[in-house]
Write a protein that holds these residues in place. Sequence first.
Motif: not given
Length: 751
Positions: A248, A251, A255-257, A260, A289
């Motif tokens: 993680y 990221v 990719q985080q979007r 989520e 993150y």
Amino acid sequence: MARSTIEDPTESVPDVSVHGQRASGDAGALVDALDPEQRLAVLAPVGPVCVLAGAGTGKTRTITHRIGYLVGAGVVPAGQVLAVTFTTRAAGELRGRLRELGAGGVQARTFHAAALKQLGYFWPKVAGAALPRLVESKIGLVARAANRVRLSPSRTELRDLTSEVEWAKATLLTPDGYPAAAAAAARETTHPAEVIARLYAAYEEAKRDAGVLDFDDLLLLTAAVIEEHRWVADELRARYRHFVVDEYQDVNPLQQRLLEAWVGERDSLCVVGDANQTIYSFTGASPRYLLEFPRRFPEAQVVRLVRDYRSTPQVVALANGLIARAGTVGDSARTPGAVPVASRREPLKLVAQRPDGPVPVFAERDSEPEEAVAVTRRIRALMDAGVAASEVAVLYRVNAQSEAYETAIAAAGIPYLVRGGERFFDRPEVGEAIRLLRAAVRSAEGDRPEGLTAQVADVLAAVGWRAGDPPSGSGAERERWENLAALARLADDMAAADPGAGLDRFVADLADRAAHQHIPTVEGVTLASLHAAKGLEWDAVFLVGLVEGTLPIIHAQTPAQIEEERRLLYVGITRAREHLTLSWALARNEGGRRSRRPSRFLDGLMPRSGASAGGQARSGAAGSGPGEPVGGGQRSRNRAAVRCRVCGRPLAGPAARVGRCDDCPGDVDQALFDRLRAWRSTRAKEQGAPAYVVFTDATLMAIAERRPTSVPELVSIPGIGQAKLDRYGEDVLALVDGRELPESAPSQSTG
């Protein structure tokens, strides 16, 4: 529940239970062999879980056992779990382990593979048309965009421009927002930020005109479809209710979007990572993150895995000593991707679980060829002592460093492979062997040998492979033999695990491996960059070329960039299970000026006396103590200040590029200066740019005066960063050496 964090690796954990009920059968057995911290992570209730997993602490074992346990206990249906990671190899490993744990129904994919599957299903319903074609590479479209904005980049420049477009898309930047963000992130680019912004806009236009998507679009469009269409979100979230993210710390914002969008308002999310191994921030990855997960989920259970099962206490002590000396890692308010300093108050400190081993060796040599020969001698000694060649790795910062080691290792007759070259399953002999194996499965021949091992060997004989002694030396013929031998070993392994396995199953396994680039072990010493070594491990590791200007690389200027270089060395150290050697050379060529300095990251790690000049090697563990003069003493950390090399006065403007005051004596090679100017004129015409865009007169004067003979010496000249090193470095070094350049030859990348 309140957030829980395990700090003490000896702290006890709860009984094997699910929501207070004792688990039984296979599910309970999954946690019996785990250590206390791993068990806590596996037994954490469904909800937000953050596993801070140090190198060698069994993170993959932990997350697969958590999934297997929850599935086996009936808490989570296998079909409702989506586990994502960053490489097809890692995803394949997750799937394989989950199958062994009885959780084969879990989806384990890369971000892009998961997005492609989902978008391929939803897009026709949302857009009323088939999903546009996916382009494998951006380079062709970037070249088309460059033509639209009247740029004529070389191949190397085209690659750099493509990287900038990828970084912009990964960090969710628009063309208008690129210049400010690039300046804040201290991006070193081939062209002014405003020009790259125009090229980025032209790239998006070229892509739309062609009716295609790139890999970043997969993630962006999948997230947008989920965000903008409630029915899509409902259907997808009904399908996937539980998420696991490996690595993680790597990221990026895009990719985080997407993550989520997948998770929505729910909190069944388990993330695993190690901020100490963040080495890809130049691509947009950010550990923020991971580090801020407990802030986003106040009820999260945080588990710290610190028991290192990979490396000896001596290697672990060195790794801990290196990371403990880390300074500030950047101001997150000003530098995208930088780690907030406050988040690094408690770095993971590994606790070794293996028996004692040899102390790490620090070795200083007079020249790169001598360093390579010394490494090769040590490799031969290890092999004579029983260490397999495939359990040895030589790791370096930039790919250009491999040449000396390829030469020395080949001369010693030791097989080797360069990681990052042609992919295993794309090699001609491997492809031919697999085609013959498939044909053998389809044929009805009744005179095959008995047993899978013998059948595979029989087929490989048709492409000229014979078991036994390999060809002598380490050339192409030896490499071909080793590649085919790797297939034979896979058959041996499968036959040992399942004596009833047939050729059809073996061919199916090869197809799965090829699809996910899960390559077999090829017998040979691995040569690889530190970035390419991430996620791998060997019995013996040689970290070479550890000099200022190479590690940290010269273009690492900001605190965040310097600390990422430190983490890169940390990754290298933690690849070693038992034997570890760290070495550097004072000059590039034999008999050359011994002007290089050992990497600043070795300060305080070497024994008090350091490694003496003249090729002496010293052994010692970390612990000399910070601030002690080691390997040349403490050196200034202020890389921005440029002083005259003659009188020592501070310099600014053109004088800083030359490296001396106007009134101090110099030693300019006028003939070299003239050659450089002529070469610059040619390159500028090829690029359709002013001559100063290649190099200014001041920089050419500095080159003609200093006459650099190596990459570190070249990049020590102000005005030569990584971008110009990549484009022009080989040309300049050849000109200094007096060698003729091929007419209109593009410069080669040194990285």
